[in-house]
Scaffold this motif. Structure first.
Motif, PDB file in Angstrom:
ATOM      1  N   THR A  20      72.924   4.178  45.351  1.00 47.27           N
ATOM      2  CA  THR A  20      73.304   4.421  43.964  1.00 47.27           C
ATOM      3  C   THR A  20      72.744   3.290  43.110  1.00 47.27           C
ATOM      4  OG1 THR A  20      75.365   5.380  44.772  1.00 47.27           O
ATOM      5  CG2 THR A  20      75.265   4.878  42.432  1.00 47.27           C
ATOM      6  N   ILE A  21      72.063   3.658  42.034  1.00 46.24           N
ATOM      7  CA  ILE A  21      71.509   2.665  41.118  1.00 46.24           C
ATOM      8  C   ILE A  21      72.460   2.550  39.926  1.00 46.24           C
ATOM      9  CG2 ILE A  21      69.514   2.028  39.695  1.00 46.24           C
ATOM     10  CD1 ILE A  21      67.763   3.668  41.579  1.00 46.24           C
ATOM     11  N   ILE A  22      72.820   1.327  39.586  1.00 49.16           N
ATOM     12  CA  ILE A  22      73.755   1.071  38.491  1.00 49.16           C
ATOM     13  C   ILE A  22      73.087   0.198  37.445  1.00 49.16           C
ATOM     14  CG2 ILE A  22      76.055   0.210  37.875  1.00 49.16           C
ATOM     15  CD1 ILE A  22      76.813   0.223  40.785  1.00 49.16           C
ATOM     16  N   GLN A  23      73.303   0.513  36.194  1.00 48.73           N
ATOM     17  CA  GLN A  23      72.809  -0.321  35.090  1.00 48.73           C
ATOM     18  C   GLN A  23      74.003  -0.716  34.228  1.00 48.73           C
ATOM     19  OE1 GLN A  23      69.573   1.492  32.850  1.00 48.73           O
ATOM     20  NE2 GLN A  23      70.430   0.656  30.971  1.00 48.73           N
ATOM     21  N   GLY A  24      74.121  -2.002  33.967  1.00 47.31           N
ATOM     22  CA  GLY A  24      75.246  -2.447  33.143  1.00 47.31           C
ATOM     23  C   GLY A  24      75.333  -3.961  33.127  1.00 47.31           C
ATOM     24  N   PRO A  25      76.381  -4.495  32.510  1.00 50.46           N
ATOM     25  CA  PRO A  25      76.554  -5.956  32.494  1.00 50.46           C
ATOM     26  C   PRO A  25      76.729  -6.463  33.928  1.00 50.46           C
ATOM     27  CG  PRO A  25      78.068  -4.852  30.948  1.00 50.46           C
ATOM     28  CD  PRO A  25      77.455  -3.787  31.791  1.00 50.46           C
ATOM     29  N   LEU A  26      76.120  -7.609  34.237  1.00 50.96           N
ATOM     30  CA  LEU A  26      76.090  -8.084  35.611  1.00 50.96           C
ATOM     31  C   LEU A  26      77.491  -8.310  36.209  1.00 50.96           C
ATOM     32  CD1 LEU A  26      74.278  -8.822  37.959  1.00 50.96           C
ATOM     33  CD2 LEU A  26      74.166 -11.136  37.088  1.00 50.96           C
ATOM     34  N   ASP A  27      78.397  -8.875  35.430  1.00 43.94           N
ATOM     35  CA  ASP A  27      79.744  -9.116  35.965  1.00 43.94           C
ATOM     36  C   ASP A  27      80.430  -7.807  36.337  1.00 43.94           C
ATOM     37  OD1 ASP A  27      79.794 -11.916  35.913  1.00 43.94           O
ATOM     38  OD2 ASP A  27      80.141 -11.913  33.753  1.00 43.94           O
ATOM     39  N   ARG A  28      80.171  -6.801  35.539  1.00 43.00           N
ATOM     40  CA  ARG A  28      80.726  -5.472  35.795  1.00 43.00           C
ATOM     41  C   ARG A  28      80.138  -4.886  37.088  1.00 43.00           C
ATOM     42  NH1 ARG A  28      84.463  -2.559  35.819  1.00 43.00           N
ATOM     43  NH2 ARG A  28      84.340  -0.541  34.813  1.00 43.00           N
ATOM     44  N   ILE A  29      78.841  -5.114  37.308  1.00 45.94           N
ATOM     45  CA  ILE A  29      78.199  -4.609  38.534  1.00 45.94           C
ATOM     46  C   ILE A  29      78.844  -5.258  39.767  1.00 45.94           C
ATOM     47  CG2 ILE A  29      76.043  -4.699  39.869  1.00 45.94           C
ATOM     48  CD1 ILE A  29      74.526  -4.191  37.205  1.00 45.94           C
ATOM     49  N   PHE A  30      79.086  -6.553  39.703  1.00 49.28           N
ATOM     50  CA  PHE A  30      79.733  -7.239  40.828  1.00 49.28           C
ATOM     51  C   PHE A  30      81.146  -6.690  41.059  1.00 49.28           C
ATOM     52  CE2 PHE A  30      76.392 -10.417  40.838  1.00 49.28           C
ATOM     53  CZ  PHE A  30      76.406 -10.891  42.130  1.00 49.28           C
ATOM     54  N   GLU A  31      81.868  -6.489  39.967  1.00 48.82           N
ATOM     55  CA  GLU A  31      83.236  -5.976  40.045  1.00 48.82           C
ATOM     56  C   GLU A  31      83.262  -4.564  40.670  1.00 48.82           C
ATOM     57  OE1 GLU A  31      86.537  -4.953  36.626  1.00 48.82           O
ATOM     58  OE2 GLU A  31      84.828  -6.212  36.063  1.00 48.82           O
ATOM     59  N   LEU A  32      82.333  -3.733  40.231  1.00 43.46           N
ATOM     60  CA  LEU A  32      82.273  -2.368  40.765  1.00 43.46           C
ATOM     61  C   LEU A  32      81.822  -2.365  42.224  1.00 43.46           C
ATOM     62  CD1 LEU A  32      80.824  -0.552  37.639  1.00 43.46           C
ATOM     63  CD2 LEU A  32      83.024  -0.040  38.737  1.00 43.46           C
ATOM     64  N   ALA A  33      80.861  -3.223  42.571  1.00 36.35           N
ATOM     65  CA  ALA A  33      80.399  -3.298  43.961  1.00 36.35           C
ATOM     66  C   ALA A  33      81.571  -3.669  44.871  1.00 36.35           C
ATOM     67  CB  ALA A  33      79.275  -4.327  44.089  1.00 36.35           C
ATOM     68  N   ARG A  34      82.398  -4.607  44.401  1.00 34.39           N
ATOM     69  CA  ARG A  34      83.579  -5.020  45.173  1.00 34.39           C
ATOM     70  C   ARG A  34      84.532  -3.840  45.392  1.00 34.39           C
ATOM     71  NH1 ARG A  34      86.584  -5.746  48.126  1.00 34.39           N
ATOM     72  NH2 ARG A  34      88.094  -7.377  48.596  1.00 34.39           N
ATOM     73  N   LYS A  35      84.729  -3.042  44.332  1.00 40.36           N
ATOM     74  CA  LYS A  35      85.611  -1.859  44.442  1.00 40.36           C
ATOM     75  C   LYS A  35      85.014  -0.783  45.349  1.00 40.36           C
ATOM     76  CE  LYS A  35      88.180  -1.886  40.091  1.00 40.36           C
ATOM     77  NZ  LYS A  35      88.183  -1.390  38.694  1.00 40.36           N
ATOM     78  N   MET A  36      83.719  -0.536  45.173  1.00 35.17           N
ATOM     79  CA  MET A  36      83.047   0.496  45.970  1.00 35.17           C
ATOM     80  C   MET A  36      83.105   0.150  47.453  1.00 35.17           C
ATOM     81  SD  MET A  36      79.777   0.953  43.432  1.00 35.17           S
ATOM     82  CE  MET A  36      78.872   2.318  44.156  1.00 35.17           C
ATOM     83  N   HIS A  37      82.912  -1.115  47.761  1.00 34.58           N
ATOM     84  CA  HIS A  37      82.957  -1.575  49.153  1.00 34.58           C
ATOM     85  C   HIS A  37      84.307  -1.248  49.806  1.00 34.58           C
ATOM     86  CE1 HIS A  37      82.400  -4.229  52.619  1.00 34.58           C
ATOM     87  NE2 HIS A  37      83.571  -4.752  52.353  1.00 34.58           N
ATOM     88  N   GLU A  38      85.366  -1.255  49.004  1.00 39.16           N
ATOM     89  CA  GLU A  38      86.718  -1.050  49.543  1.00 39.16           C
ATOM     90  C   GLU A  38      87.014   0.416  49.883  1.00 39.16           C
ATOM     91  OE1 GLU A  38      89.630  -3.505  50.905  1.00 39.16           O
ATOM     92  OE2 GLU A  38      87.835  -4.081  49.780  1.00 39.16           O
ATOM     93  N   VAL A  39      86.309   1.334  49.221  1.00 37.60           N
ATOM     94  CA  VAL A  39      86.643   2.757  49.331  1.00 37.60           C
ATOM     95  C   VAL A  39      86.654   3.301  50.771  1.00 37.60           C
ATOM     96  CG1 VAL A  39      85.948   5.097  48.633  1.00 37.60           C
ATOM     97  CG2 VAL A  39      85.998   3.248  46.944  1.00 37.60           C
ATOM     98  N   PRO A  40      85.594   3.083  51.580  1.00 35.36           N
ATOM     99  CA  PRO A  40      85.635   3.658  52.940  1.00 35.36           C
ATOM    100  C   PRO A  40      86.831   3.164  53.766  1.00 35.36           C
ATOM    101  CG  PRO A  40      83.411   2.948  52.395  1.00 35.36           C
ATOM    102  CD  PRO A  40      84.298   2.413  51.317  1.00 35.36           C
TER     103      PRO A  40
END
Lengths: 104, 104, 104, 104
Positions: free
Chosen positions: A47-67
């Motif tokens: 998945t390619i994401i475009q946005g503010p860098l801090d937001r990308i880190f925050e979302l990556a952290r959340k996405m990692h938790e899902v599985p």
């Protein structure tokens, strides 16, 4: 204009019962659906994401938790960031810059 | 039906004079234009290739060489392969499998 | 003196029923044991290989195949190459170059 | 015992005029020196970090910023996380698990 980074993320559960992972990927991508401040694109490899860098880190952290919430016991996540600060860019600009040079 | 793998490749020249790399990326992607036996898609973060696995390795090797022919002295290449052999898949199938689960 | 590249490889079987993958990693690393023309180092996250670039591609292709011979149905492989041609380097040189700057 | 993840991080400045990046890598690794709650290991291809996952994300965010403070205009960062929650592991355990199987 706000600074934007572009990143690609792969969230891969390991040791699942079957080689099919689309159920997990859908769960991971759902995290992005509620995010108004980013744009994203699902590709065949991540998945390619475009946005503010801090937001990308925050979302990556959340996405990692899902599985894990779906039963996985081990998750391998790759976050690949391209952060260019000499000029504003976007997912579209990057592809267009290459395509214009391919034609010539 | 022939076995197909899907891979993503990033070929990144290091120590170039400017942060703009689209000229190099265009050169790298040109390698794929003459290849009839594969399909590819340019994304904002790399190039996704679908085809026979040996062909993917062969093309990755060629793509890696391109920035050197354009003057680069150091190249960082990432080849990320997803090889599923329990069923035939394609770039489109993979995205559809996730999207059908996103809707439900 | 022969040109040498340095690469890191991760070969990850997916859908293996258990999260423990060390059996597969051992199988993959065994491929390197018989190779006289390369050096390798096992890290907590992958295997680093130093050797002629064509040899690295050849070995990566072989390593990728190993989990399938052990029963895996899907394998995700990442080959990350650092190829510097302005000077000869080695795994040790690269670490020393950083460490000398850390001390100062 | 606290949960620990293991991750590998690569922080690569692009467009730096010279192919030598050790000065930047030293700057990036310096970020880790003051961190008491993590362990890290410098390899020829990146830096492996072991510690609480939120801390790893926080440090990756900081490390990514370092080359910009040193003059880089574009930075490519890869964070590769291996997060196993069915048992406690460490960098040493992971290597030992493979090596014990290599001997047999």
């Amino acid at each position: 204009m706000k600074e934007q980074s572009i990143a690609e993320i792969h969230v891969v559960p390991l040791g699942t019962a079957t080689p099919s992972l689309s159920r997990y990927v859908a769960g991971v991508v759902n995290t992005l659906k509620q995010s108004k401040d980013i744009e994203y694109q699902l590709t065949a490899m991540g998945t390619i994401i475009q946005g503010p860098l801090d937001r990308i880190f925050e979302l990556a952290r959340k996405m990692h938790e899902v599985p894990f919430t779906m039963g996985a016991q081990r998750v391998s996540t790759t976050l690949y960031i391209d952060d260019r600060r000499d000029k504003l860019g976007s997912m579209e600009n990057k592809i267009e810059a290459v395509e214009s040079k391919l034609k010539s």
